[in-house]
Write a protein that holds these residues in place. Structure first.
Motif, PDB file in Angstrom:
ATOM      1  N   ALA A  18      13.710  -9.932 -36.716  1.00  0.00           N
ATOM      2  CA  ALA A  18      12.796 -10.944 -36.160  1.00  0.00           C
ATOM      3  C   ALA A  18      13.301 -12.342 -36.467  1.00  0.00           C
ATOM      4  O   ALA A  18      13.826 -12.607 -37.538  1.00  0.00           O
ATOM      5  CB  ALA A  18      11.413 -10.751 -36.742  1.00  0.00           C
ATOM      6  N   GLU A  39       4.654 -16.545 -35.767  1.00  0.00           N
ATOM      7  CA  GLU A  39       3.655 -16.122 -34.804  1.00  0.00           C
ATOM      8  C   GLU A  39       2.842 -14.948 -35.350  1.00  0.00           C
ATOM      9  O   GLU A  39       1.633 -14.893 -35.200  1.00  0.00           O
ATOM     10  CB  GLU A  39       4.304 -15.787 -33.475  1.00  0.00           C
ATOM     11  CG  GLU A  39       4.802 -17.026 -32.751  1.00  0.00           C
ATOM     12  CD  GLU A  39       5.562 -16.721 -31.486  1.00  0.00           C
ATOM     13  OE1 GLU A  39       5.665 -15.538 -31.103  1.00  0.00           O
ATOM     14  OE2 GLU A  39       6.077 -17.672 -30.884  1.00  0.00           O
ATOM     15  N   GLU A  40       3.494 -14.011 -36.010  1.00  0.00           N
ATOM     16  CA  GLU A  40       2.789 -12.885 -36.613  1.00  0.00           C
ATOM     17  C   GLU A  40       1.839 -13.372 -37.701  1.00  0.00           C
ATOM     18  O   GLU A  40       0.692 -12.922 -37.781  1.00  0.00           O
ATOM     19  CB  GLU A  40       3.787 -11.880 -37.180  1.00  0.00           C
ATOM     20  CG  GLU A  40       3.122 -10.650 -37.763  1.00  0.00           C
ATOM     21  CD  GLU A  40       4.128  -9.629 -38.257  1.00  0.00           C
ATOM     22  OE1 GLU A  40       3.807  -8.961 -39.249  1.00  0.00           O
ATOM     23  OE2 GLU A  40       5.215  -9.509 -37.662  1.00  0.00           O
ATOM     24  N   HIS A  41       2.292 -14.314 -38.518  1.00  0.00           N
ATOM     25  CA  HIS A  41       1.478 -14.895 -39.586  1.00  0.00           C
ATOM     26  C   HIS A  41       0.242 -15.581 -38.988  1.00  0.00           C
ATOM     27  O   HIS A  41      -0.874 -15.402 -39.486  1.00  0.00           O
ATOM     28  CB  HIS A  41       2.331 -15.897 -40.383  1.00  0.00           C
ATOM     29  CG  HIS A  41       1.603 -16.641 -41.444  1.00  0.00           C
ATOM     30  ND1 HIS A  41       1.158 -16.029 -42.595  1.00  0.00           N
ATOM     31  CD2 HIS A  41       1.232 -17.935 -41.531  1.00  0.00           C
ATOM     32  CE1 HIS A  41       0.546 -16.931 -43.350  1.00  0.00           C
ATOM     33  NE2 HIS A  41       0.577 -18.089 -42.719  1.00  0.00           N
ATOM     34  N   ASP A  86      -2.128 -12.924 -37.626  1.00  0.00           N
ATOM     35  CA  ASP A  86      -2.796 -12.218 -38.723  1.00  0.00           C
ATOM     36  C   ASP A  86      -4.012 -13.002 -39.201  1.00  0.00           C
ATOM     37  O   ASP A  86      -5.076 -12.429 -39.432  1.00  0.00           O
ATOM     38  CB  ASP A  86      -1.844 -11.986 -39.897  1.00  0.00           C
ATOM     39  CG  ASP A  86      -0.837 -10.882 -39.636  1.00  0.00           C
ATOM     40  OD1 ASP A  86      -1.013 -10.113 -38.661  1.00  0.00           O
ATOM     41  OD2 ASP A  86       0.138 -10.782 -40.410  1.00  0.00           O
ATOM     42  N   ASP A 129       9.228 -15.663 -34.697  1.00  0.00           N
ATOM     43  CA  ASP A 129       8.441 -14.437 -34.593  1.00  0.00           C
ATOM     44  C   ASP A 129       7.606 -14.202 -35.847  1.00  0.00           C
ATOM     45  O   ASP A 129       6.450 -13.779 -35.757  1.00  0.00           O
ATOM     46  CB  ASP A 129       9.341 -13.225 -34.361  1.00  0.00           C
ATOM     47  CG  ASP A 129      10.004 -13.232 -32.988  1.00  0.00           C
ATOM     48  OD1 ASP A 129      11.047 -12.568 -32.841  1.00  0.00           O
ATOM     49  OD2 ASP A 129       9.476 -13.897 -32.086  1.00  0.00           O
ATOM     50  N   ILE A 130       8.187 -14.484 -36.994  1.00  0.00           N
ATOM     51  CA  ILE A 130       7.459 -14.313 -38.254  1.00  0.00           C
ATOM     52  C   ILE A 130       6.261 -15.253 -38.294  1.00  0.00           C
ATOM     53  O   ILE A 130       5.160 -14.867 -38.667  1.00  0.00           O
ATOM     54  CB  ILE A 130       8.393 -14.545 -39.460  1.00  0.00           C
ATOM     55  CG1 ILE A 130       9.444 -13.434 -39.523  1.00  0.00           C
ATOM     56  CG2 ILE A 130       7.593 -14.617 -40.762  1.00  0.00           C
ATOM     57  CD1 ILE A 130      10.577 -13.702 -40.495  1.00  0.00           C
TER      58      ILE A 130
END
Length: 149
Positions: free
Chosen positions: A2, A9-11, A14, A6-7
């Motif tokens: 990733a 966006e995931e954070h 979440d 991307d990290i």
């Protein structure tokens, strides 16, 4: 693997999907609400400050975009346990860094709404002055980063 984007966006997702301390604090000592009339984001913050001058609990309620609600969750989590002075010294630039992804100036206002409301809540004891639920005096077109206090 990733990418860093991307990290982030995931954070962000979440925090949006599973926010930290979303709700009201029944024994709040300080509270404030604000909105961004340009996009409709709304945030209410409850704080319980302890006798040692720390944020013992922080909670938020709100409606709005992913950025405004995820940043509220991030900031509420970050300020718990901090001293009042540490929270007052937390800058708009630090809030944007906490959020992560780079935002356009208009989207920065979504991210900074909760920061502005928290700063105001520190000066808004519950039971003194106007009704916190109805007071949307923190209408926020947002400060530019050069205007932060």
């Amino acid at each position: 693997m990733a990418s860093e984007q991307d990290i982030y966006e995931e954070h962000v997702l979440d925090h949006y999907e599973d926010p930290y301390h979303r709700g009201l604090c029944e024994d709040a000592t300080h509270a404030h609400a604000g909105n961004n009339p340009l996009c409709g984001d709304k945030v209410h913050v409850d704080l319980r400050l302890d006798d040692q001058g720390r944020v013992a609990e922080a909670w938020f309620e709100g409606d709005g975009c992913v950025i405004s609600q995820a940043s509220a969750s991030m900031l509420i989590e970050a300020i718990e346990g901090k001293t009042i002075d540490e929270v007052k010294e937390f800058s708009a630039n630090e809030m944007l860094d906490l959020f992560g992804p780079k935002l356009t100036p208009n989207r920065q206002k979504c991210c900074l709404l909760v920061w502005k409301v928290v700063q105001s809540a520190l000066h808004s004891p519950v039971g003194e002055g106007s009704d916190e639920e109805e007071d949307m005096s923190s209408s926020f077109g947002g400060p530019s980063l050069g205007e932060e206090q």
